[in-house]
Design a protein around this motif. Structure first.
Motif, PDB file in Angstrom:
ATOM      1  N   CYS A 328       0.703  -1.316   0.087  1.00  0.00           N
ATOM      2  CA  CYS A 328      -0.192   0.144   0.110  1.00  0.00           C
ATOM      3  C   CYS A 328       1.002   1.251   0.110  1.00  0.00           C
ATOM      4  O   CYS A 328       1.767   1.462   0.865  1.00  0.00           O
ATOM      5  CB  CYS A 328      -0.713  -0.151   1.265  1.00  0.00           C
ATOM      6  N   ASP A 330      -0.031   4.306   0.743  1.00  0.00           N
ATOM      7  CA  ASP A 330      -0.282   5.324   1.769  1.00  0.00           C
ATOM      8  C   ASP A 330       0.462   4.513   3.127  1.00  0.00           C
ATOM      9  O   ASP A 330       0.963   5.075   4.041  1.00  0.00           O
ATOM     10  CB  ASP A 330      -1.807   5.199   1.979  1.00  0.00           C
ATOM     11  N   CYS A 331       0.219   3.352   3.331  1.00  0.00           N
ATOM     12  CA  CYS A 331       0.762   2.566   4.455  1.00  0.00           C
ATOM     13  C   CYS A 331       2.362   2.496   4.259  1.00  0.00           C
ATOM     14  O   CYS A 331       3.354   2.534   5.243  1.00  0.00           O
ATOM     15  CB  CYS A 331       0.322   1.319   4.658  1.00  0.00           C
ATOM     16  N   THR A 335       0.941  -4.986   3.526  1.00  0.00           N
ATOM     17  CA  THR A 335      -0.397  -5.078   4.195  1.00  0.00           C
ATOM     18  C   THR A 335      -1.430  -5.769   3.780  1.00  0.00           C
ATOM     19  O   THR A 335      -1.074  -6.824   2.899  1.00  0.00           O
ATOM     20  CB  THR A 335      -0.744  -3.595   4.796  1.00  0.00           C
ATOM     21  N   CYS A 340      -5.314  -2.551   6.439  1.00  0.00           N
ATOM     22  CA  CYS A 340      -5.172  -1.397   5.640  1.00  0.00           C
ATOM     23  C   CYS A 340      -6.410  -0.639   5.356  1.00  0.00           C
ATOM     24  O   CYS A 340      -7.477  -1.237   4.930  1.00  0.00           O
ATOM     25  CB  CYS A 340      -4.750  -1.536   4.427  1.00  0.00           C
ATOM     26  N   PRO A 341      -6.549   0.684   5.882  1.00  0.00           N
ATOM     27  CA  PRO A 341      -7.735   1.419   5.718  1.00  0.00           C
ATOM     28  C   PRO A 341      -7.750   2.127   4.434  1.00  0.00           C
ATOM     29  O   PRO A 341      -8.916   2.817   4.066  1.00  0.00           O
ATOM     30  CB  PRO A 341      -8.112   2.430   6.807  1.00  0.00           C
ATOM     31  N   HIS A 342      -6.874   2.058   3.454  1.00  0.00           N
ATOM     32  CA  HIS A 342      -6.880   3.029   2.442  1.00  0.00           C
ATOM     33  C   HIS A 342      -7.694   2.263   1.003  1.00  0.00           C
ATOM     34  O   HIS A 342      -7.934   1.093   1.122  1.00  0.00           O
ATOM     35  CB  HIS A 342      -5.317   3.249   2.118  1.00  0.00           C
TER      36      HIS A 342
HETATM   37 ZN   LIG Z   1      -3.009   1.196   3.406  1.00  0.00          ZN
END
Ligand SMILES: [Zn+2]
Length: 386
Positions: A328, A330-331, A335, A340-342
């Motif tokens: 990810c 963003d992470c 993940t 991961c929330p993205h």
């Molecule tokens: Zn993420």
């Protein structure tokens, strides 16, 4: 503790050539020419990888597995090991055989490999085989197509294995007895099995690493399937070369052992997952890693059916289940969908389809998804089965 083999006893039917006084003795026997897949199966039965099976499935065993996902003794078992020779010469031989006969099984190259003690013949119920094991009669499914091409009569009975098969991966082709010895020597009691049929990329590595971090796992046995794969898969020699380069560079010898498993790939989704887990228990593994869509092909199976199959059947192996993993942006790391929330757009696609496309276009594979040592092997070209 290193688990007992499935069914309690490691089968060993490797008798060697001497047991029948050399080659001359075979000349009087009726003989069957095996395919490569059947040769692999005969060998794996002989070395105990399919314990407690001692031979090719009888009619009663075939019925028991395809009607109730179990052996006649009640143990869960998901895939019959069928010998249904095809071709004119084989078919003529099969017609002449009677229960009680001893049959010479020649490997795919024509050399004596095993003896079959024929317990009986039966008409192979191909539709039932395909539907109950692979969940479809569609001959576009690679294994269903193979069933379609099998002979119409199947031969059941125990085997004696005369020798190991030749293999370019001999140093990795451990027997269950040998892998168990190696685990003991390393002091491993709980060993997680990692099933592979692709060169490693970082999503695979992430799963391997978080498994190794668990305090209930002492070691990881990575055992790629190097038998017959399907068109579009990586060549087995490429998978092994990539894994060899990767494991020796990135893992401690005390924690990871690389093997190989020469059997034809069963793309049966959950039923294959169960079968592979049983096989790895025979190799001495207590845990079995199941990612998303293991042993799947096309869209025949729910990607998480392989997780749930362990709720239905207890084969004495602890499943370690992982959701889809990815890099990810963003992470800024590997993940999974569990963490991961993205949005999906932040995920770097690590699919083999994408990697193959980059390779085909002569591009460079991003280092977020594959180690440079592996990337350089894949970049050589000629790595895919045509
Ligand atoms: Zn993420």
């Amino acid at each position: 503790m290193i688990p007992q083999p499935y069914g309690g006893r490691l089968v060993n039917r490797l008798v060697g050539h001497g047991a029948r006084d050399g080659m001359d003795d075979y000349a009087s026997l009726p003989s069957i020419q095996l395919t490569l897949d059947e040769s692999y199966d005969a060998e794996k039965i002989g070395i105990g990888a399919y314990s407690p099976l001692e031979g090719f499935s009888s009619e009663a065993e075939f019925e028991s597995i395809t009607s109730g996902t179990k052996l006649e003794n009640g143990l869960p078992w998901s895939m019959p090991v069928v010998l249904a020779p095809s071709g004119r010469r084989n078919t003529e031989t099969v017609e002449s055989l009677r229960a009680g006969d001893t049959v010479l099984l020649n490997d795919h190259l024509g050399s004596p490999l095993a003896l079959l003690h024929l317990s009986g013949k039966y008409a192979l119920r191909k539709d039932r085989f395909a539907e109950q094991v692979y969940g479809t009669k569609d001959t576009k499914h690679p294994n269903v197509e193979e069933i379609h091409n099998m002979g119409t009569t199947a031969l059941g009975g125990s085997i004696d294995l005369l020798r190991r098969l030749d293999s370019p991966f001999l140093k990795y082709e451990l027997t269950p007895e040998e892998s168990r010895e190696q685990f003991s020597r390393k002091g491993w009691k709980n060993v997680a099995a990692y099933q592979a049929r692709n060169p490693p990329h970082l999503a695979h590595e992430y799963i391997q690493r978080i498994t190794l971090e668990r305090d209930d796992v002492d070691g990881l046995f990575i055992q790629p399937v190097v038998g017959k794969l399907k068109k579009g898969d990586y060549k087995p020699e490429v998978i092994m070369e990539a894994y060899d380069a990767f494991v020796s560079r990135y893992y401690r010898e005390e924690s990871v052992l690389l093997g190989s498993l020469s059997i034809s790939m069963r793309y049966a989704g959950p039923k294959a997952v169960l079968f592979y887990a049983i096989v790895r228990r025979n190799y001495g593994c207590s845990h079995y890693i199941v990612g998303r869509d293991q042993a799947g092909v096309g869209s025949y199976y729910d990607p998480y059916a392989g997780h749930r199959v362990f709720d239905e059947f207890d084969v004495g192996v602890t499943p370690i289940r992982y959701n889809e993993t990815f890099y990810c942006s963003d992470c800024k790391g590997m993940t999974s969908t569990k963490v991961c929330p993205h949005p999906e757009s932040s995920r770097v696609n690590t699919s083999q389809t994408r990697i193959r496309r980059i390779l085909a276009e002569g591009g460079e594979i991003p280092h977020e998804i594959i180690r440079p040592e592996v990337a350089s092997i894949l970049a050589r070209g000629n790595v895919i089965i045509e």
